[in-house]
Motif scaffolding. Structure first.
Motif, PDB file in Angstrom:
ATOM      1  N   ASP A 105     -13.213  64.087 -18.904  1.00 15.99           N
ATOM      2  CA  ASP A 105     -14.048  63.333 -19.842  1.00 15.99           C
ATOM      3  C   ASP A 105     -15.183  62.606 -19.116  1.00 15.99           C
ATOM      4  O   ASP A 105     -16.284  62.461 -19.657  1.00 15.99           O
ATOM      5  CB  ASP A 105     -13.188  62.331 -20.624  1.00 15.99           C
ATOM      6  N   ASN A 137     -12.558  61.435 -27.244  1.00 16.39           N
ATOM      7  CA  ASN A 137     -12.166  61.429 -28.664  1.00 16.39           C
ATOM      8  C   ASN A 137     -12.042  59.996 -29.202  1.00 16.39           C
ATOM      9  O   ASN A 137     -12.521  59.692 -30.296  1.00 16.39           O
ATOM     10  CB  ASN A 137     -10.852  62.183 -28.862  1.00 16.39           C
ATOM     11  N   HIS A 151     -19.641  67.775 -25.840  1.00 20.39           N
ATOM     12  CA  HIS A 151     -18.451  68.623 -26.033  1.00 20.39           C
ATOM     13  C   HIS A 151     -18.473  69.840 -25.096  1.00 20.39           C
ATOM     14  O   HIS A 151     -17.447  70.204 -24.518  1.00 20.39           O
ATOM     15  CB  HIS A 151     -18.344  69.077 -27.493  1.00 20.39           C
ATOM     16  N   ARG A 180     -17.758  68.766 -21.459  1.00 21.37           N
ATOM     17  CA  ARG A 180     -16.332  68.486 -21.269  1.00 21.37           C
ATOM     18  C   ARG A 180     -15.557  69.799 -21.109  1.00 21.37           C
ATOM     19  O   ARG A 180     -14.649  69.903 -20.287  1.00 21.37           O
ATOM     20  CB  ARG A 180     -15.789  67.683 -22.459  1.00 21.37           C
ATOM     21  N   GLU A 181     -15.944  70.806 -21.898  1.00 20.04           N
ATOM     22  CA  GLU A 181     -15.254  72.092 -21.817  1.00 20.04           C
ATOM     23  C   GLU A 181     -15.529  72.781 -20.480  1.00 20.04           C
ATOM     24  O   GLU A 181     -14.628  73.371 -19.869  1.00 20.04           O
ATOM     25  CB  GLU A 181     -15.703  72.994 -22.976  1.00 20.04           C
TER      26      GLU A 181
END
Length: 292
Positions: free
Chosen positions: A183, A217, A242, A245-246
């Motif tokens: 994160d 989140n 997002h 982070r992936e």
């Protein structure tokens, strides 16, 4: 019963580090056939030093298998900032694996995945009540793998200088927990891997946010509590947050396996000396005497 000590080596990290540590002086070391070997030579010094220091019972070496991976499919810019490897390094990619094989150390890699993903998969499969795992690398991304029974030794400047991260010391060193590294990278991006995270959020702010909200989140669920400036930055870059982070997450379910029976550290000195002779590394035999 004493646990096995499994050393997982980030092969490419050691090879690149070794190559650039010597090539800046123009010292490429050549075999009698004119093949450069400076990266391999330094790789071996790093590897043998780590084996001497950490005394593993088992050793496995993991490799990247080309620049195209599932991450480049997700984001074309991933690592796109990196130059082509120097011509003197290219022949050393295959040759170093031959040297590793001469030590009876398994070479593990899989197309479309990075060495990190292979390391993560093997580390998770090995770590149990019988085995402790130590990952040898210079790559901070791998810190996300630190767990019970999985330690990471980051190579620092100078031969034989390591910083070892464990579950016990991680928070004191980093201010967050290992799983939060993903994160952290999602928020701040990673300039060396060339993904941006959220524009305008650097490491300091990202750390502060994760210390307060723990995860991306939970951070998104509490957007109304953030300053207007941070809200704007996140809203402007939500998709990239997002995606980053992936990209940062190491996959630990790659379809590879390597039985520990194949990875027992039990060097055959004659076999290694033959390989050294091929590479004109005769002067390295004295290092083997130390290891034997």
């Amino acid at each position: 019963m004493e646990k096995n000590q499994v050393l997982l080596v980030d092969g490419m990290a050691l090879l690149f580090r070794g190559f650039f540590a010597t090539s800046f002086r123009g010292n490429f070391m050549l075999t009698s056939k004119g093949v450069p070997t400076n990266g391999i030579y330094q790789f071996l010094r790093y590897l043998l030093d780590a084996v001497d220091k950490f005394e593993p019972t088992h050793v496995v070496c993991c490799w990247d298998m080309g620049s195209k991976t599932f991450r480049t499919e997700m984001y074309a810019g991933y690592k796109a900032n990196r130059d082509e490897p120097p011509v003197e390094l290219v022949p050393q990619f295959d040759l170093v694996k031959e040297v590793v094989a001469a030590f009876d150390i398994p070479n593990i890699g899989l197309e479309s995945f990075e060495a990190d993903d292979c390391i993560g998969t093997l580390a998770r499969s090995y770590a149990n009540e019988e085995n402790d795992v130590l990952i040898l690398t210079g790559d901070q991304d791998i810190l996300q793998l630190v767990d019970d029974g999985i330690h990471v030794a980051i190579m620092r400047k100078g031969q034989g200088n390591y910083e070892v991260f464990t579950m016990d010391n991680f928070y004191d060193k980093k201010g967050i927990h290992p799983k939060q590294i993903i994160d952290l990278k999602g928020l701040m991006g990673d300039t060396s891997d060339n993904y941006p995270g959220v524009k305008g959020i650097g490491e300091k702010t990202a750390l502060k946010l994760l210390q307060e909200y723990e995860t991306i989140n939970q951070l998104l669920a509490n957007m109304d509590q953030l300053s207007k400036g941070i809200q704007t930055k996140i809203n402007n870059d939500l998709e990239m947050l997002h995606l980053s982070r992936e990209l940062a997450g190491i996959k630990c379910d790659v379809p590879i396996q390597c039985s520990l029976d194949e990875a027992i550290w039990n060097m055959n000195e004659t076999k290694v000396q033959e390989k050294f002779a091929e590479l004109d590394f005769g002067h390295m035999n004295k290092l083997l005497k130390v290891m034997a």
